[in-house]
Design a protein around this motif. Structure first.
Motif, PDB file in Angstrom:
ATOM      1  N   ALA A 101       5.566   2.520   1.775  1.00  0.00           N
ATOM      2  CA  ALA A 101       5.479   1.573   2.889  1.00  0.00           C
ATOM      3  C   ALA A 101       4.163   0.824   2.841  1.00  0.00           C
ATOM      4  O   ALA A 101       3.124   1.387   2.499  1.00  0.00           O
ATOM      5  N   GLU A 102       4.239  -0.436   3.154  1.00  0.00           N
ATOM      6  CA  GLU A 102       3.015  -1.219   3.337  1.00  0.00           C
ATOM      7  C   GLU A 102       3.357  -2.403   4.225  1.00  0.00           C
ATOM      8  O   GLU A 102       4.520  -2.624   4.527  1.00  0.00           O
ATOM      9  N   VAL A 103       2.345  -3.152   4.641  1.00  0.00           N
ATOM     10  CA  VAL A 103       2.626  -4.353   5.431  1.00  0.00           C
ATOM     11  C   VAL A 103       2.185  -5.584   4.656  1.00  0.00           C
ATOM     12  O   VAL A 103       1.219  -5.547   3.904  1.00  0.00           O
ATOM     13  N   HIS A 104       2.946  -6.661   4.813  1.00  0.00           N
ATOM     14  CA  HIS A 104       2.633  -7.929   4.149  1.00  0.00           C
ATOM     15  C   HIS A 104       2.227  -8.948   5.209  1.00  0.00           C
ATOM     16  O   HIS A 104       2.197  -8.645   6.380  1.00  0.00           O
ATOM     17  N   GLY A 105       1.968 -10.164   4.775  1.00  0.00           N
ATOM     18  CA  GLY A 105       1.718 -11.236   5.740  1.00  0.00           C
ATOM     19  C   GLY A 105       0.246 -11.382   6.048  1.00  0.00           C
ATOM     20  O   GLY A 105      -0.591 -11.307   5.167  1.00  0.00           O
ATOM     21  N   MET A 106      -0.048 -11.539   7.340  1.00  0.00           N
ATOM     22  CA  MET A 106      -1.413 -11.873   7.732  1.00  0.00           C
ATOM     23  C   MET A 106      -2.415 -10.831   7.238  1.00  0.00           C
ATOM     24  O   MET A 106      -3.512 -11.157   6.806  1.00  0.00           O
TER      25      MET A 106
ATOM     26  N   GLN B 160      -6.309  -6.807  -4.694  1.00  0.00           N
ATOM     27  CA  GLN B 160      -6.785  -5.862  -5.709  1.00  0.00           C
ATOM     28  C   GLN B 160      -5.677  -5.259  -6.575  1.00  0.00           C
ATOM     29  O   GLN B 160      -5.947  -4.406  -7.409  1.00  0.00           O
ATOM     30  N   GLY B 161      -4.449  -5.685  -6.360  1.00  0.00           N
ATOM     31  CA  GLY B 161      -3.357  -5.155  -7.191  1.00  0.00           C
ATOM     32  C   GLY B 161      -2.836  -3.819  -6.716  1.00  0.00           C
ATOM     33  O   GLY B 161      -2.263  -3.039  -7.476  1.00  0.00           O
ATOM     34  N   ILE B 162      -3.008  -3.536  -5.422  1.00  0.00           N
ATOM     35  CA  ILE B 162      -2.559  -2.267  -4.870  1.00  0.00           C
ATOM     36  C   ILE B 162      -1.029  -2.170  -4.866  1.00  0.00           C
ATOM     37  O   ILE B 162      -0.457  -1.125  -5.161  1.00  0.00           O
ATOM     38  N   LEU B 163      -0.385  -3.303  -4.562  1.00  0.00           N
ATOM     39  CA  LEU B 163       1.076  -3.265  -4.488  1.00  0.00           C
ATOM     40  C   LEU B 163       1.688  -2.938  -5.847  1.00  0.00           C
ATOM     41  O   LEU B 163       2.602  -2.131  -5.948  1.00  0.00           O
ATOM     42  N   LEU B 164       1.145  -3.545  -6.918  1.00  0.00           N
ATOM     43  CA  LEU B 164       1.681  -3.260  -8.259  1.00  0.00           C
ATOM     44  C   LEU B 164       1.453  -1.796  -8.611  1.00  0.00           C
ATOM     45  O   LEU B 164       2.360  -1.126  -9.136  1.00  0.00           O
TER      46      LEU B 164
ATOM     47  N   PHE C  54      11.739  11.683   4.738  1.00  0.00           N
ATOM     48  CA  PHE C  54      12.243  10.945   5.903  1.00  0.00           C
ATOM     49  C   PHE C  54      11.350   9.728   6.170  1.00  0.00           C
ATOM     50  O   PHE C  54      11.614   8.653   5.669  1.00  0.00           O
ATOM     51  N   SER C  55      10.271   9.918   6.917  1.00  0.00           N
ATOM     52  CA  SER C  55       9.430   8.769   7.275  1.00  0.00           C
ATOM     53  C   SER C  55       8.797   8.125   6.035  1.00  0.00           C
ATOM     54  O   SER C  55       8.293   8.836   5.161  1.00  0.00           O
ATOM     55  N   PRO C  56       8.805   6.790   5.953  1.00  0.00           N
ATOM     56  CA  PRO C  56       8.130   6.142   4.830  1.00  0.00           C
ATOM     57  C   PRO C  56       6.608   6.126   4.981  1.00  0.00           C
ATOM     58  O   PRO C  56       5.903   5.890   4.010  1.00  0.00           O
ATOM     59  N   THR C  57       6.115   6.391   6.195  1.00  0.00           N
ATOM     60  CA  THR C  57       4.660   6.421   6.392  1.00  0.00           C
ATOM     61  C   THR C  57       4.182   7.875   6.504  1.00  0.00           C
ATOM     62  O   THR C  57       4.917   8.743   6.955  1.00  0.00           O
ATOM     63  N   ILE C  58       2.945   8.080   6.100  1.00  0.00           N
ATOM     64  CA  ILE C  58       2.376   9.432   6.057  1.00  0.00           C
ATOM     65  C   ILE C  58       1.884   9.833   7.449  1.00  0.00           C
ATOM     66  O   ILE C  58       1.174   9.052   8.093  1.00  0.00           O
ATOM     67  N   PRO C  59       2.255  11.022   7.923  1.00  0.00           N
ATOM     68  CA  PRO C  59       1.718  11.463   9.224  1.00  0.00           C
ATOM     69  C   PRO C  59       0.185  11.509   9.169  1.00  0.00           C
ATOM     70  O   PRO C  59      -0.385  11.832   8.121  1.00  0.00           O
ATOM     71  N   ASP C  60      -0.456  11.207  10.294  1.00  0.00           N
ATOM     72  CA  ASP C  60      -1.926  11.179  10.345  1.00  0.00           C
ATOM     73  C   ASP C  60      -2.507  12.489   9.816  1.00  0.00           C
ATOM     74  O   ASP C  60      -2.068  13.579  10.187  1.00  0.00           O
ATOM     75  N   GLY C  61      -3.506  12.364   8.968  1.00  0.00           N
ATOM     76  CA  GLY C  61      -4.233  13.551   8.525  1.00  0.00           C
ATOM     77  C   GLY C  61      -3.504  14.405   7.497  1.00  0.00           C
ATOM     78  O   GLY C  61      -3.888  15.543   7.257  1.00  0.00           O
ATOM     79  N   GLU C  62      -2.438  13.886   6.886  1.00  0.00           N
ATOM     80  CA  GLU C  62      -1.680  14.700   5.935  1.00  0.00           C
ATOM     81  C   GLU C  62      -1.665  14.109   4.528  1.00  0.00           C
ATOM     82  O   GLU C  62      -0.742  14.341   3.745  1.00  0.00           O
TER      83      GLU C  62
ATOM     84  N   SER D  95      -1.181   1.343   1.203  1.00  0.00           N
ATOM     85  CA  SER D  95       0.203   1.556   0.793  1.00  0.00           C
ATOM     86  C   SER D  95       0.443   3.066   0.818  1.00  0.00           C
ATOM     87  O   SER D  95      -0.363   3.831   0.290  1.00  0.00           O
ATOM     88  N   HIS D  96       1.515   3.455   1.513  1.00  0.00           N
ATOM     89  CA  HIS D  96       1.853   4.881   1.599  1.00  0.00           C
ATOM     90  C   HIS D  96       2.915   5.187   0.543  1.00  0.00           C
ATOM     91  O   HIS D  96       3.919   4.490   0.475  1.00  0.00           O
ATOM     92  N   VAL D  97       2.711   6.218  -0.254  1.00  0.00           N
ATOM     93  CA  VAL D  97       3.749   6.660  -1.190  1.00  0.00           C
ATOM     94  C   VAL D  97       4.007   8.138  -0.904  1.00  0.00           C
ATOM     95  O   VAL D  97       3.071   8.941  -0.850  1.00  0.00           O
ATOM     96  N   ARG D  98       5.277   8.476  -0.680  1.00  0.00           N
ATOM     97  CA  ARG D  98       5.656   9.862  -0.361  1.00  0.00           C
ATOM     98  C   ARG D  98       6.778  10.302  -1.298  1.00  0.00           C
ATOM     99  O   ARG D  98       7.699   9.532  -1.567  1.00  0.00           O
ATOM    100  N   TYR D  99       6.714  11.513  -1.775  1.00  0.00           N
ATOM    101  CA  TYR D  99       7.784  11.992  -2.651  1.00  0.00           C
ATOM    102  C   TYR D  99       8.035  13.477  -2.477  1.00  0.00           C
ATOM    103  O   TYR D  99       7.163  14.227  -2.027  1.00  0.00           O
TER     104      TYR D  99
END
Lengths: 585, 191
Positions: free
Chosen positions: B38-43, B15-19, B61-69, B52-56
């Motif tokens: 952060a995201e995962v590729h492959g299978m 769906q073009g999420i990465l772009l 620190f962490s590239p992934t978003i803490p649960d529920g935040e 895809s997680h985007v944090r700014y």
């Protein structure tokens, strides 16, 4: 010096350029694949896909022995394949710096196990760096080349999915300019590992590790971040980021070199605190070494040995906070699936119908396991399908033996499947092998391989003649078919399963996602509502472009999503009522 | 230090999420933030659900978003938006697409596509913006620009200069596709 956003893999590629690497070799594997795909943008580096990880490392070793800096990359399970040269390379050491990047996949996002590659560094007695973001991926890769030459050792760099596939802001550097010339230089006592030479080199290896452990105590990549409280944290890699997120004010010893450990630095740090937390993903690699040093720590008593860490999981383990549900459980799942028009689909439909026992392998076609195709019974590692088929055939009755079919992709066959076929013919197994030849290494994102006709650097290359290769091994019955022809596919597989001799079927049809040449999408199909009886036979293909409309017709009808359909025609062939037609142009 | 902001992009492979997340991250970097994604590729990408997680912020620190935040849930497909609804923090915002893509169990007729998902989203987040991204993309001239339409809609909830969005698109989108994508972005902004 420019600021840019790079993934860990892009940063490693950039570092290879800055470090003056001349040769880069790899076999694709998630999450490592994009490193070499990005190395290609630097023309000073000869980058290539090797047929497997062992060859990739051997190519790197050759380049190093010729005096060049060499980069070799692979996923964690690739190191199992490359372990043979790795362990002896540890003894010989290098000439030009050699860095082996290994990308682990905690949480098995796209892997068959979640082995922790840090154990390989200890096992093979080689140093290992572990970056915690893209900036460190770049800096540590450059450092690894320097350390490789300084200590005359191959150096590993461990990434994980969250390093390789996360992007963060990076300041890039300038390429080095003062590297020595390459050329032949003989040194048999160092490079010929006969017992007499290797025995001496083992002492060198042990001494090298001790020297590195001392050296690592005052290097900036192992650093203490001062803080408050009586809990000290020791961590490395991506786990450092979670530790900082959960304990922003705690004192932290952040390790950049995870093998060998800077023992004195650790002792001095640990002595200052009442409690030490070791925060690390997967195995208790640092923890066990600390315990062996007599340091009491908390680690895997609170954090899981399985899966990746996260901010939430560190909070749960060390602060006792409950985990929130990750997703809404009552919603239908969306697992991965073969693409519309995938040439593997019809093969698995036939295997399902023939009630075959399928020894499977690693690739997109492992998805043949998923319902409704449900036609895969084993999957172990790259190339295992053929050996597995041979082995199981040895212990079955004549009737059951006919059911055994090994299924393997073109790239996986050339990776390590050929060896299994040698065994199958040599030891006269009667199993049937299907090589799913979609002309590309598809699962990892369509990389070229020795049968695809192109190299990583986009140059034309000789194509392996798969039929000729199988015949030269001694397979008398090699048939090549188009898997889009469903009746022929099923009939051919049935015949070869019956045959009491080794046989290979090559199903040849390019992956729908191929870019060179581009695979043409045909006009989408449609379902004729007057003819569709709602029998659901076409749904057995599991094609994402065929949807079930429960409201249509007397008992529901199939319909084609024309945005997804690529016109492969497989559904029209399975329909008994001639209900599928092709849309007008 | 300002709190880190979290955007979760959710949808289906292809769906073009990465772009979209690349352009978003680039814009945030140009605006002077520390950014991680952060995201995962492959299978996972073979027709499966993709996030895809985007944090700014000042420092991430962490590239992934803490649960529920999650601060902004940015959904490309209705079911995938609903699937991640529990990831929203209090005062979380939703920007979503009306598009429905059948998961395998629905395709093969084992169960129906869940009904009332848009209502469920609106019940939890009354000011959720759910737009017909596909319709607007077709209006822009290319159905494949749906990801940029949605990005345009997202941009209205973020405090970044228009010039920065334009600059990020110019960097990340090939020139021959720039015009149609900019038209798509504008349609998304006014949706």
């Amino acid at each position: 010096m420019t600021k840019t956003i790079l993934s860990g893999n892009e940063a490693i590629a950039r570092a290879a350029f800055e470090a003056g690497v001349k040769v880069a070799s790899a076999y694709p594997g998630t999450p490592s694949t994009e490193i070499l795909e990005n190395v290609v943008q630097y023309p000073s580096i000869d980058a290539s896909w090797a047929p497997n990880e062992k060859v990739a490392l051997e190519v790197g070793i050759g380049a190093s022995f010729g005096g060049a800096r060499a980069l070799v990359t692979m996923k964690h399970v690739g190191v199992n394949v490359a372990a043979d040269p790795l362990f002896t390379l540890s003894y010989t050491g290098v000439r030009g710096g050699l860095v082996l990047v290994v990308a682990d996949d905690p949480e098995l996002h796209s892997s068959q196990n979640e082995q922790d590659s840090r154990n390989y560094a200890k096992f093979a007695k080689v140093p290992m760096f572990e970056p915690s973001d893209s900036q460190e991926a770049l800096e540590f890769t450059r450092l690894a080349f320097e350390a490789s030459e300084k200590f005359d050792a191959p150096v590993m760099l461990r990434s994980t999915t969250r390093i390789s596939h996360s992007k963060s802001v990076v300041t890039t550097g300038d390429p080095v300019t003062d590297l020595p010339e390459t050329g032949l230089e003989k040194n048999p006592p160092k490079f010929v590992m006969l017992p007499g030479n290797a025995r001496k080199r083992h002492y060198v290896v042990e001494q090298r590790l001790e020297e590195m452990a001392d050296w690592a105590c005052d290097q900036p990549f192992n650093r203490i971040e001062e803080g408050e409280g009586d809990v000290g944290i020791i961590t490395a890699g991506i786990a450092y980021q979670y530790a900082k997120e959960v304990f922003p004010n705690a004192p932290v010893l952040k390790l950049g070199l995870v093998h060998p450990l800077p023992k004195q630095l650790i002792r001095d740090f640990a002595a200052r605190f009442k409690t030490i937390y070791v925060i690390e993903e997967l195995d208790p690699f640092i923890e066990e070494q600390l315990r062996a040093m007599g340091i009491e720590v908390h680690g895997k008593d609170k954090l899981s040995l399985c899966g990746e860490l996260s901010t939430s999981r560190v909070r749960q383990g060390l602060l006792g906070e409950a985990l929130k549900p990750e997703t809404q459980e009552d919603l239908p799942p969306r697992p991965p699936n073969m693409c519309p028009g995938c040439p593997h689909r019809g093969v698995f439909l036939a295997l399902n119908r023939l009630k075959a026992y399928v020894t499977g392998d690693i690739g997109c076609y492992t998805l043949g396991f998923m319902p409704p195709l449900s036609a895969m019974d084993t999957c172990i590692c790259m190339g295992a399908s053929i050996g597995n088929a041979v082995g199981i055939s040895k212990v079955l009755s004549d009737d059951e033996r006919k059911k055994v079919v090994g299924v393997i992709g073109d790239s996986t066959f050339l990776h390590t499947g050929v060896n299994g076929l040698l065994d199958m013919v040599y030891n006269q197994s009667t199993a049937t092998v299907i090589i799913l030849d979609n002309r590309i290494t598809a699962m990892t994102g369509r990389q070229d391989n020795p049968a695809s006709g192109y190299t990583l650097m986009n140059q034309e290359a000789p194509e392996v003649d798969l039929e000729g290769l199988c015949k030269s091994i001694g397979v008398k019955h090699v048939k090549t078919i188009d898997p889009y022809e469903l009746d022929l596919t099923r009939e051919t597989i049935r015949e070869e399963m019956e045959r009491p001799e080794p046989s290979v079927i090559i199903t040849r049809r390019p992956c729908m996602l191929m870019k060179r040449p581009v695979v043409e999408r045909k006009q989408p199909l449609f379902v004729d509502g007057d003819r569709c009886t709602g029998c659901k036979v076409c749904l057995n293909l599991g094609c994402p472009a065929i949807e079930w409309d429960a409201e249509a017709g007397k008992r529901g009808q199939a319909k084609v999503n024309k945005f997804l359909c690529v016109g492969c025609d497989q559904c029209r062939q399975v329909c008994k009522f001639d209900a599928f037609g092709v849309c007008d142009e | 230090m300002n709190r880190v902001k979290n955007i979760l992009l959710a949808g289906v492979g292809g769906q073009g999420i990465l772009l979209a997340s690349e352009i978003l991250s680039e814009a945030l970097m140009l605006a002077g933030f520390d950014v991680k994604k952060a995201e995962v590729h492959g299978m996972a990408q073979r027709g499966g659900n993709v996030v895809s997680h985007v944090r700014y912020g000042d420092k991430v620190f962490s590239p992934t978003i803490p649960d529920g935040e999650v601060d902004i849930l940015f959904g490309f497909e209705l079911l995938e938006t609903a699937r991640n609804l529990d990831q929203l923090g209090t005062e979380g915002v939703v920007i979503a697409n009306t598009l429905k893509l059948a998961p395998p169990s629905v395709s093969i007729g084992k169960e129906a596509y869940p009904a009332g998902l848009a209502e469920k989203i609106l019940e939890k987040v009354p000011n959720a913006k759910i737009i017909d991204g596909m319709g607007l993309a077709q209006q822009a001239g290319d159905a494949r620009t749906v990801n940029i339409v949605l990005l345009g809609a997202l941009s209205t909830t973020m405090d970044l200069d228009e010039a920065i969005w334009q600059q990020a698109m110019e960097k990340m989108i090939p020139e021959r596709l720039l015009e149609v994508n900019k038209a798509a972005f504008a349609l998304g902004q006014s949706a």
